[in-house]
Design an enzyme around this catalytic site. Sequence first.
Site, PDB file in Angstrom:
ATOM      1  N   LYS A   1       8.541   2.410   4.701  1.00  0.00           N
ATOM      2  CA  LYS A   1       8.875   1.624   5.893  1.00  0.00           C
ATOM      3  C   LYS A   1      10.380   1.494   6.032  1.00  0.00           C
ATOM      4  O   LYS A   1      10.927   1.688   7.120  1.00  0.00           O
ATOM      5  CB  LYS A   1       8.255   0.222   5.795  1.00  0.00           C
ATOM      6  CG  LYS A   1       6.797   0.171   6.159  1.00  0.00           C
ATOM      7  CD  LYS A   1       6.207  -1.190   5.844  1.00  0.00           C
ATOM      8  CE  LYS A   1       4.690  -1.117   5.859  1.00  0.00           C
ATOM      9  NZ  LYS A   1       4.031  -2.185   5.143  1.00  0.00           N
TER      10      LYS A   1
ATOM     11  N   GLN B   1       4.174  -7.859   3.098  1.00  0.00           N
ATOM     12  CA  GLN B   1       3.229  -6.852   2.621  1.00  0.00           C
ATOM     13  C   GLN B   1       2.020  -7.502   1.941  1.00  0.00           C
ATOM     14  O   GLN B   1       2.169  -8.389   1.101  1.00  0.00           O
ATOM     15  CB  GLN B   1       3.965  -5.920   1.630  1.00  0.00           C
ATOM     16  CG  GLN B   1       3.156  -4.756   1.113  1.00  0.00           C
ATOM     17  CD  GLN B   1       2.898  -3.683   2.158  1.00  0.00           C
ATOM     18  OE1 GLN B   1       3.656  -3.534   3.121  1.00  0.00           O
ATOM     19  NE2 GLN B   1       1.838  -2.932   1.982  1.00  0.00           N
TER      20      GLN B   1
ATOM     21  N   ASP C   1       3.170  -7.208  12.542  1.00  0.00           N
ATOM     22  CA  ASP C   1       1.844  -6.808  12.066  1.00  0.00           C
ATOM     23  C   ASP C   1       0.761  -7.198  13.077  1.00  0.00           C
ATOM     24  O   ASP C   1      -0.368  -6.695  13.009  1.00  0.00           O
ATOM     25  CB  ASP C   1       1.509  -7.548  10.754  1.00  0.00           C
ATOM     26  CG  ASP C   1       1.706  -6.684   9.512  1.00  0.00           C
ATOM     27  OD1 ASP C   1       1.540  -5.463   9.607  1.00  0.00           O
ATOM     28  OD2 ASP C   1       2.016  -7.275   8.457  1.00  0.00           O
TER      29      ASP C   1
HETATM   30  N1  GUN Z   1      -0.779  -3.533   3.280  1.00  0.00           N
HETATM   31  C1  GUN Z   1      -1.349  -2.356   3.621  1.00  0.00           C
HETATM   32  N2  GUN Z   1      -1.214  -2.134   4.943  1.00  0.00           N
HETATM   33  C2  GUN Z   1      -0.550  -3.194   5.452  1.00  0.00           C
HETATM   34  C3  GUN Z   1      -0.100  -3.545   6.758  1.00  0.00           C
HETATM   35  O1  GUN Z   1      -0.297  -2.838   7.739  1.00  0.00           O
HETATM   36  N3  GUN Z   1       0.552  -4.729   6.866  1.00  0.00           N
HETATM   37  C4  GUN Z   1       0.773  -5.535   5.798  1.00  0.00           C
HETATM   38  N4  GUN Z   1       1.424  -6.671   6.002  1.00  0.00           N
HETATM   39  N5  GUN Z   1       0.380  -5.242   4.570  1.00  0.00           N
HETATM   40  C5  GUN Z   1      -0.282  -4.078   4.404  1.00  0.00           C
END
Ligand code: GUN
Length: 299
Positions: A53, A97, A120
Amino acid sequence: MTAEIIDGKAFAAGLRARIAEQVARLAGDGLVPGLAVVLVGEDPASQVYVRNKARQTREVGMHSVEHRLDAATGQAELLALVAALNADPAIHGILVQLPLPPQIDAAAVIEAIDPGKDVDGFHVINAGRLATGQPALVPCTPLGCLMLLQDRAKAQGGDLSGRRAVVLGRSNIVGKPMAQLLLGANATVTIAHSRTQDLPAVCREADVLVAAVGRAQMVTADYVKPGATVIDVGINRLESSEPGGKGRLVGDVDFAAVREVAGAITPVPGGVGPMTIAVLLANTLTAACRASGRAVPTV
Ligand code: GUN
C-alpha cells in the site's frame, strides 16, 4: 464456450495511472492527497499488504504515512493515534489494518475514524450512506468488482441495468456492499449464502455472479449460467502436497471447470486482488477532493 479472462492486474495498473494523472493535476493546485496506514503487530500477511500500500501510494504521487505499533498496543493508545490522524489536515485517508490483536475492539476503532477519512468504507455512516444512495466511501474490494463488471458490460455495449446479479456471501465488507453497489447500478440483486436453499439453482439464475464466501473452489460449473460473468473474490490457500510447503492459491470458484461455462471470469490470483489497493487510492483521491470542496474526478 471458454470464458474470457478478466485481467484485474491490467485494469488496476490503468486505474493507478489515471489516479496519478489526477494527483498531478491536484498538486498543481496545492493539494497532495495523504493516506495513513496503521499496522498493529507483526502479522506477516499484513506486513506485506501494508508495504505494498505504501509503495503504490507513493507511486501515484500521494503523501504516504505508515504507523507501526507494537503487538501489545492498548486500545486507548490506538484510539489516540486515530484521533490525531482525524485532526491532521495533511491526511485525507486512514486505514487501520485488520485483523487487530485480541485486546483491541476493532469495531470501536473503525467507528472512531472520521467517516470522511474512512477510505476502507467500513464505518456505519459510510455503510448507511451507500445503502441510502448518498455520497459514501465504499469498501475497496466490492467497488473494484463493480468497476470490472461495468468495464465488461461497457465492452459489450451495455450496462448492468436490469441484469440478474447474485452475490454469494453476506459479509459487511464484501457481500452486503457489493449487493448495494449492484442495486445502485440497477441490477436485480439476490444475496445468497450458506442457508440458501438450492444454492446452485439460485446462482444459475445470475447473469453476474460474485462469489465471496471464503470456501475454496465451492462454485462449480453447475452454479453457472452459460455465458455469465463470474467474479471470484476468494483467496484460499490449498494444503501443500509437501510437508511445510506453501499450497496453491485458489478462489471460491472452481476456475478450470467454470471457465468452460462462463462468458467471462476473474482468475485468482490476478483478478480482484490487484484491484483493492488501486481502489484504496481512488478512495483517498475522493476523500481529499471532498474534504477540500473540489469536484471528485472520474477515474
Ligand atoms: N486486511 C486485509 N484486507 C484489508 C482491508 O481491505 N482493509 C483493512 N483495514 N484491513 C485489511
